[in-house]
Design an enzyme around this catalytic site. Structure first.
Site, PDB file in Angstrom:
ATOM      1  N   THR A  58       0.876  -1.165   0.000  1.00 10.81           N
ATOM      2  CA  THR A  58       0.000   0.000   0.000  1.00 10.81           C
ATOM      3  C   THR A  58       0.913   1.215   0.000  1.00 10.81           C
ATOM      4  OG1 THR A  58      -1.643  -1.169   1.342  1.00 10.81           O
ATOM      5  CG2 THR A  58      -1.718   1.213   1.471  1.00 10.81           C
ATOM      6  N   ARG A 109     -13.845  -7.709  -0.857  1.00  5.04           N
ATOM      7  CA  ARG A 109     -13.118  -7.446   0.402  1.00  5.04           C
ATOM      8  C   ARG A 109     -12.554  -6.017   0.373  1.00  5.04           C
ATOM      9  NH1 ARG A 109      -7.556  -5.812   1.787  1.00  5.04           N
ATOM     10  NH2 ARG A 109      -7.091  -6.640   3.825  1.00  5.04           N
ATOM     11  N   VAL A 110     -12.806  -5.298   1.430  1.00  4.73           N
ATOM     12  CA  VAL A 110     -12.241  -3.958   1.563  1.00  4.73           C
ATOM     13  C   VAL A 110     -11.337  -3.973   2.791  1.00  4.73           C
ATOM     14  CG1 VAL A 110     -12.807  -1.562   2.112  1.00  4.73           C
ATOM     15  CG2 VAL A 110     -14.137  -2.787   0.390  1.00  4.73           C
ATOM     16  N   GLY A 111     -10.125  -3.473   2.634  1.00  5.32           N
ATOM     17  CA  GLY A 111      -9.177  -3.468   3.748  1.00  5.32           C
ATOM     18  C   GLY A 111      -9.250  -2.178   4.547  1.00  5.32           C
ATOM     19  N   ASP A 112      -8.138  -1.859   5.187  1.00  5.50           N
ATOM     20  CA  ASP A 112      -8.102  -0.667   6.044  1.00  5.50           C
ATOM     21  C   ASP A 112      -7.891   0.627   5.262  1.00  5.50           C
ATOM     22  OD1 ASP A 112      -5.519  -1.618   5.354  1.00  5.50           O
ATOM     23  OD2 ASP A 112      -4.607  -0.491   7.000  1.00  5.50           O
ATOM     24  N   THR A 126       0.422   0.835   6.360  1.00  2.90           N
ATOM     25  CA  THR A 126       0.523  -0.242   5.375  1.00  2.90           C
ATOM     26  C   THR A 126       0.660  -1.535   6.169  1.00  2.90           C
ATOM     27  OG1 THR A 126       2.947  -0.095   5.258  1.00  2.90           O
ATOM     28  CG2 THR A 126       1.712   1.223   3.688  1.00  2.90           C
ATOM     29  N   GLY A 127       0.170  -2.634   5.622  1.00  4.00           N
ATOM     30  CA  GLY A 127       0.282  -3.904   6.339  1.00  4.00           C
ATOM     31  C   GLY A 127      -1.047  -4.618   6.417  1.00  4.00           C
ATOM     32  N   GLY A 171      -4.422  -5.310   6.785  1.00  2.00           N
ATOM     33  CA  GLY A 171      -5.576  -4.417   6.873  1.00  2.00           C
ATOM     34  C   GLY A 171      -6.587  -4.824   7.919  1.00  2.00           C
TER      35      GLY A 171
HETATM   36  N1  GLY Z   1      -3.271  -2.535   4.124  1.00  2.00           N
HETATM   37  C1  GLY Z   1      -3.809  -2.896   2.885  1.00  2.00           C
HETATM   38  C2  GLY Z   1      -4.833  -3.926   2.956  1.00  2.00           C
HETATM   39  O1  GLY Z   1      -4.823  -4.780   3.832  1.00  2.00           O
HETATM   40  O2  GLY Z   1      -5.699  -3.916   2.115  1.00  2.00           O
END
Ligand code: GLY
Length: 402
Positions: free
Chosen positions: A224, A252-255, A275-276, A278
């Site tokens: 990210t 799927r939606v991350g952070d 980043t990492g 999510g």
């Molecule tokens: N940090 C990015 C994700 O997990 O989508």
């Protein structure tokens, strides 16, 4: 949260608490931009724009647009690794400190510069977040071109993943499930690596990129980019953009597009982004927690460390699980002090790809462009590769020779 070194040493498998943390904060210099290390090549342009009076959000967006446009960065925008159906779905958000506004998009297909679409949501709608087909249609209405985001290289890595995983994928319980067990025996890993090395050739991956492709199949990346920018007037903004977790379930939606998780900016306090992993960051509302910690008087580094410890607490300090996740926070306080903190020191080496471990880094520009190692909570590297037990030399030798 209470936290003692002894607790971790008692459970540690691959890591222990990092000690002698280096000081890593500027003495309030501004203007300044901080970002994830994949933004490093684009920092000069962003900083020049900021210094010449450009808006803080536009400066941050200039930086993250670089990796979005770069087909070789497979974690963001064009060329991002796709979902399990081979479709690239992008997430992004932004916050504009001076006007206290925010915009966000999640699960967007066919549009490369989703960070700019997030800004368009902020500027041209009464909403904060649009997702999926609606977000794509909105982007097209705003003149963003539709294009195929799946590059040949990302398609081949996805194909390798698909062919390899007949039963192992993102369906079923995840790491947070109490029944989860660390992956298998020596024999299982030996078989996996040798199968994958044969398959890289059959799907047409170039020899020099096979090691990296194998790694990305075994350990789906979550790469990210986040960027925060502060100008001389003390205005501050931030943005985050990503293609998200590789081979995720569609939808799927991350952070990254979640205001308060992947990015949070408060004009009175500062800005932070992540980043990492999510899923882990959403559960601790990472960026918001950091900004609120700084509001209560913590330094950027302390604010980030406290947030990392909340992730650790969510797993009851279980290093058997924590070694399979990672998190990096990029933190900028309103006075120009900053910090980069991470759960682990960096990525572990892989025998045929990176003989040296790659440290996590925060890229900074305050007149001098540089990349600095993050301050890690744990000593060691996430996602040990090859994982325990180590793969025998005779299996590695043919891969090294390629
Ligand atoms: N940090 C990015 C994700 O997990 O989508």
């Amino acid at each position: 949260m209470s936290f003692s070194r002894r607790e971790f040493i008692g459970t540690a498998v691959v890591g222990s608490l990092a000690v002698n943390l280096p000081a890593q904060q500027a003495a309030g210099k501004r203007p300044i931009i901080v970002c994830a290390n994949n933004g490093y090549p684009y920092l000069d342009a962003g900083f020049e724009f900021l210094k010449s009076g450009g808006d803080t959000l536009d400066a941050a967006l200039r930086v993250v647009k670089g990796p979005e446009d770069d087909a070789n960065d497979d974690s963001v925008g064009l060329g991002g690794l796709p979902n399990e159906e081979g479709v690239v779905e992008l997430d992004a958000c932004c916050m504009h400190g001076p006007t206290r506004r925010a915009g966000s998009v999640g699960g967007v297909r066919n549009i490369k510069n989703v960070s700019l679409v997030a800004k368009a949501v902020m500027q041209h709608t009464g909403h904060v977040m649009l997702v999926g087909e609606g977000a794509e249609r909105f982007a097209v209405a705003q003149s963003f071109p539709r294009e195929n985001l799946l590059t040949e290289h990302s398609r081949k890595i996805w194909l390798l993943w698909k062919e390899y995983h007949s039963t192992d994928d993102w369906w079923g319980p995840g790491l947070a499930d109490p029944q989860w067990k660390p992956p298998g025996s020596a024999e299982l890993w030996e078989k996996r690596i040798s199968t994958l090395s044969e398959m890289t050739a059959s799907v047409g991956i170039e020899p020099q990129r096979r090691g990296s492709a194998i790694r990305k199949v075994l350990f789906p990346p979550t790469g990210t980019i986040h960027c925060s920018a502060l100008n001389e007037k003390g205005e501050i903004s931030g943005c985050t953009t990503t293609s998200g977790l590789a081979y995720k379930l569609p939808g799927r939606v991350g952070d990254s597009p979640i205001i308060g998780a992947g990015c949070y900016t408060d004009q009175e306090v500062g800005s932070a982004g992540a980043t990492g992993s999510g899923e882990e960051n959403i559960k601790v509302a990472g960026a918001h927690t950091i900004v609120e910690n700084m509001r209560r008087g913590m330094s950027p580094q302390e604010a980030g460390m406290d947030t990392l410890k909340r992730i650790v607490r969510n797993y009851n300090n279980d290093m058997n699980k924590l070694r399979f996740m990672d998190m990096t926070y990029y933190i900028l306080r309103k006075d120009g002090a900053y910090a980069g903190v991470s759960l682990w020191e960096g990525y572990s080496p892989s025998p045929w790809e990176d003989p040296q471990p790659t440290p996590h880094r925060i890229a900074v520009h305050d007149g001098t462009r540089r990349a600095e190692k993050t301050v890690a909570l744990f000593k060691g590297y996430s996602q040990e590769f090859p994982p325990f037990p180590r793969v025998p030399e005779e299996l590695l030798a043919p891969l090294k020779a390629r």
